[in-house]
Design a protein around this motif. Structure first.
Motif, PDB file in Angstrom:
ATOM      1  N   UNK A   1      17.107 -52.131  26.913  1.00  0.00           N
ATOM      2  CA  UNK A   1      18.256 -51.339  28.266  1.00  0.00           C
ATOM      3  C   UNK A   1      17.873 -50.305  27.491  1.00  0.00           C
ATOM      4  N   UNK A   2      17.884 -49.368  27.077  1.00  0.00           N
ATOM      5  CA  UNK A   2      17.375 -48.372  26.052  1.00  0.00           C
ATOM      6  C   UNK A   2      15.864 -47.970  27.175  1.00  0.00           C
ATOM      7  N   UNK A   3      14.494 -48.498  27.094  1.00  0.00           N
ATOM      8  CA  UNK A   3      13.792 -48.469  27.477  1.00  0.00           C
ATOM      9  C   UNK A   3      13.572 -48.833  29.074  1.00  0.00           C
TER      10      UNK A   3
ATOM     11  N   UNK B   1      22.913 -41.908  27.131  1.00  0.00           N
ATOM     12  CA  UNK B   1      22.658 -42.665  26.074  1.00  0.00           C
ATOM     13  C   UNK B   1      21.272 -42.144  26.042  1.00  0.00           C
ATOM     14  N   UNK B   2      20.147 -42.668  27.038  1.00  0.00           N
ATOM     15  CA  UNK B   2      18.890 -42.506  26.770  1.00  0.00           C
ATOM     16  C   UNK B   2      18.602 -41.157  26.471  1.00  0.00           C
ATOM     17  N   UNK B   3      19.347 -39.802  26.614  1.00  0.00           N
ATOM     18  CA  UNK B   3      19.347 -38.348  26.819  1.00  0.00           C
ATOM     19  C   UNK B   3      19.425 -38.306  25.178  1.00  0.00           C
ATOM     20  N   UNK B   4      20.351 -38.797  24.867  1.00  0.00           N
ATOM     21  CA  UNK B   4      20.808 -39.229  23.252  1.00  0.00           C
ATOM     22  C   UNK B   4      20.005 -39.444  22.371  1.00  0.00           C
ATOM     23  N   UNK B   5      19.237 -40.961  22.895  1.00  0.00           N
ATOM     24  CA  UNK B   5      18.579 -41.276  22.119  1.00  0.00           C
ATOM     25  C   UNK B   5      16.696 -40.238  22.657  1.00  0.00           C
ATOM     26  N   UNK B   6      16.202 -40.035  23.616  1.00  0.00           N
ATOM     27  CA  UNK B   6      16.021 -39.308  23.087  1.00  0.00           C
ATOM     28  C   UNK B   6      15.136 -37.767  22.591  1.00  0.00           C
ATOM     29  N   UNK B   7      16.861 -37.069  22.477  1.00  0.00           N
ATOM     30  CA  UNK B   7      16.953 -35.871  21.447  1.00  0.00           C
ATOM     31  C   UNK B   7      17.021 -36.271  20.046  1.00  0.00           C
ATOM     32  N   UNK B   8      17.495 -37.575  19.687  1.00  0.00           N
ATOM     33  CA  UNK B   8      17.255 -37.878  18.044  1.00  0.00           C
ATOM     34  C   UNK B   8      15.548 -38.281  17.638  1.00  0.00           C
TER      35      UNK B   8
ATOM     36  N   UNK C   1      28.420 -50.113  24.181  1.00  0.00           N
ATOM     37  CA  UNK C   1      27.151 -50.143  22.941  1.00  0.00           C
ATOM     38  C   UNK C   1      26.390 -50.157  23.150  1.00  0.00           C
ATOM     39  N   UNK C   2      25.577 -49.512  23.698  1.00  0.00           N
ATOM     40  CA  UNK C   2      24.759 -48.262  23.812  1.00  0.00           C
ATOM     41  C   UNK C   2      24.896 -47.367  22.516  1.00  0.00           C
ATOM     42  N   UNK C   3      25.653 -47.302  23.128  1.00  0.00           N
ATOM     43  CA  UNK C   3      26.333 -45.488  22.127  1.00  0.00           C
ATOM     44  C   UNK C   3      26.907 -46.711  21.269  1.00  0.00           C
ATOM     45  N   UNK C   4      27.144 -46.869  20.677  1.00  0.00           N
ATOM     46  CA  UNK C   4      27.764 -48.036  19.299  1.00  0.00           C
ATOM     47  C   UNK C   4      25.861 -47.861  18.809  1.00  0.00           C
ATOM     48  N   UNK C   5      25.400 -48.847  18.953  1.00  0.00           N
ATOM     49  CA  UNK C   5      23.927 -48.937  18.795  1.00  0.00           C
ATOM     50  C   UNK C   5      23.612 -47.120  18.327  1.00  0.00           C
ATOM     51  N   UNK C   6      23.543 -46.438  19.079  1.00  0.00           N
ATOM     52  CA  UNK C   6      22.759 -45.106  18.797  1.00  0.00           C
ATOM     53  C   UNK C   6      23.728 -44.463  17.822  1.00  0.00           C
ATOM     54  N   UNK C   7      24.916 -44.480  17.731  1.00  0.00           N
ATOM     55  CA  UNK C   7      25.584 -44.091  16.546  1.00  0.00           C
ATOM     56  C   UNK C   7      25.084 -44.859  14.687  1.00  0.00           C
ATOM     57  N   UNK C   8      25.155 -46.542  15.072  1.00  0.00           N
ATOM     58  CA  UNK C   8      24.273 -46.515  14.346  1.00  0.00           C
ATOM     59  C   UNK C   8      22.912 -46.159  13.619  1.00  0.00           C
ATOM     60  N   UNK C   9      22.547 -45.961  14.420  1.00  0.00           N
ATOM     61  CA  UNK C   9      20.703 -45.529  14.208  1.00  0.00           C
ATOM     62  C   UNK C   9      20.992 -43.657  13.637  1.00  0.00           C
ATOM     63  N   UNK C  10      22.040 -43.224  14.791  1.00  0.00           N
ATOM     64  CA  UNK C  10      21.616 -41.909  14.070  1.00  0.00           C
ATOM     65  C   UNK C  10      22.608 -41.745  13.052  1.00  0.00           C
TER      66      UNK C  10
END
Length: 407
Positions: A13-15, A114-121, A161-170
């Motif tokens: 999904x992120x990709x 979500x994609x923007x936040x993941x790219x910033x991380x 769900x995508x936000x929670x996965x990103x929360x775990x990774x962050x």
């Protein structure tokens, strides 16, 4: 190896989001400006054209080991290349705009946010091996806070769900930063971040996020608390968690299982774990959800450390010297390898070779202050005390003192 539905679907999904909304426009423009097509750039780098296309689309980032060559072909510095690898939206909307809008209206957070936040991380993660972790803490902490807030406010379903996965990774990344910035002393703080990640990942049924956090917790036990049995148990737990979803995570966890066995002096178990790690890492591929964690130098780094602990200094020296030569812009990792190489040569009676490796390690540490490298280099310096009257040893000790004063 079959993929876990929740993990693989989330990563896909992120990709997909990135491919729809984001692209490395700077990389595309510069590649054209220097006269390269995707095909000619791929030929110069000895990769597939599809690999270059995926870099430019923002689906994946170039692996650290190829970046020096990519910078050379594009005629830019490594710092300039980092700027070219920034992912921006196709409509040239400022990268932070979606996030700031979501912070004002959190119920409207969407998959593009979500994609923007993941790219910033990811951008912060790319700087980890080149900069002192202390310089990244404030920005990373602010980012983690935004992610946690939006994860709690996001609408239920796919976005949440995508936000929670990103929360775990962050949370895992923040624990890594805090521990490194503290020179591997802030054990409990790092563990608390990793525990947050494990809790979120288990709630989501995401074995890769859980396995990664467990592996990071294992590092604290092995390299911080020197509790090798706990480190072994955590590494084995990470193996069991990720074995059905990721060859990369399973292979990395088995490497650290091997290292725990080596610390405990259990050579045959160490050898078996190394063989298993090599088998899994040999099956790593771009579709692996944890592929961004993989580096071709991983095996040499950890196997060299294992043989150092087991007292096979010649074999350790061979693996570590080769790995140090292959590491390029991963400066914190290279400092650790060079520190271990110093110990291997010193214990094998090669003082000149040990001093050469030690001085190279100190050079890397002047720019990064990496906690792992600092600890190993100072351990090596202590083992050089019998030769402290040698001028070359005194010079190395002076460089270490200067490094400490600059911190």
């Amino acid at each position: 190896m079959t993929s876990g539905v929740s993990t693989s679907e989330s990563r896909r999904t992120t990709r997909e989001i990135r491919s729809m909304a984001l692209k490395r426009h700077g990389l595309v423009r510069h590649r054209r400006a220097v006269g390269h097509t995707q095909e000619s750039l791929a030929e110069a780098l000895r990769v597939e054209r599809s690999t270059v296309a995926r870099w430019e689309s923002g689906k994946v980032a170039p692996q650290p080991w190829i970046r020096p060559r990519l910078a050379e072909v594009l005629r830019v510095s490594t710092e300039e290349l980092t700027e070219l690898l920034v992912v921006s939206s196709a409509d040239e909307q400022p990268v932070a705009e979606r996030t700031e809008y979501a912070m004002r209206y959190p119920s409207r957070v969407d998959l593009s946010t979500v994609a923007e936040l993941r790219d910033r991380m990811a951008s912060l993660g790319e700087r980890y091996d080149r900069l002192p972790s202390a310089t990244l803490l404030a920005r990373a902490g602010e980012h983690v806070s935004k992610v946690a807030f939006l994860a709690g406010e996001a609408p239920s379903g796919r976005v949440q769900r995508e936000m929670r996965i990103l929360q775990a990774d962050a949370a895992t990344f923040m624990g890594q930063l805090v521990w490194d910035a503290s020179q591997r002393r802030a054990h409990e703080t790092a563990r608390s971040y990793y525990a947050q990640s494990v809790d979120v990942a288990r709630h989501l049924g995401d074995p890769n996020a859980e396995g990664h956090a467990l592996l990071r917790t294992c590092y604290v036990a092995l390299y911080g608390a020197s509790d090798y049995r706990e480190g072994l148990n955590l590494a084995l737990q990470a193996v069991r968690t990720a074995r059905c979803t990721s060859h990369v995570l399973t292979g990395l966890a088995m490497l650290h299982t091997a290292e725990a066995y080596a610390y405990l002096g259990e050579g045959s178990d160490c050898e078996r774990a190394l063989a298993g790690a090599e088998r899994h890492l040999g099956q790593a591929h771009g579709a692996d959800a944890a592929h961004d964690l993989f580096s071709p130098t991983h095996f040499g780094r950890l196997a060299g450390s294992c043989y150092l602990s087991l007292g096979d200094y010649r074999k350790a020296e061979q693996l570590l010297a080769q790995t140090a030569a292959e590491l390029h812009d991963r400066r914190k990792s290279r400092a650790i390898v060079l520190g271990n190489l110093t110990l291997a040569r010193l214990r094998d009676g090669d003082l000149d070779g040990a001093l050469s490796a030690l001085n190279d390690a100190v050079s890397e540490l002047h720019g990064t202050r990496g906690g792992g490298g600092m600890n190993i280099v100072f351990r090596a310096a202590r083992e050089m005390r019998p030769w402290r009257n040698e001028p070359a040893v005194q010079d190395a000790q002076d460089r270490l003192m200067a490094l400490m004063e600059a911190m």
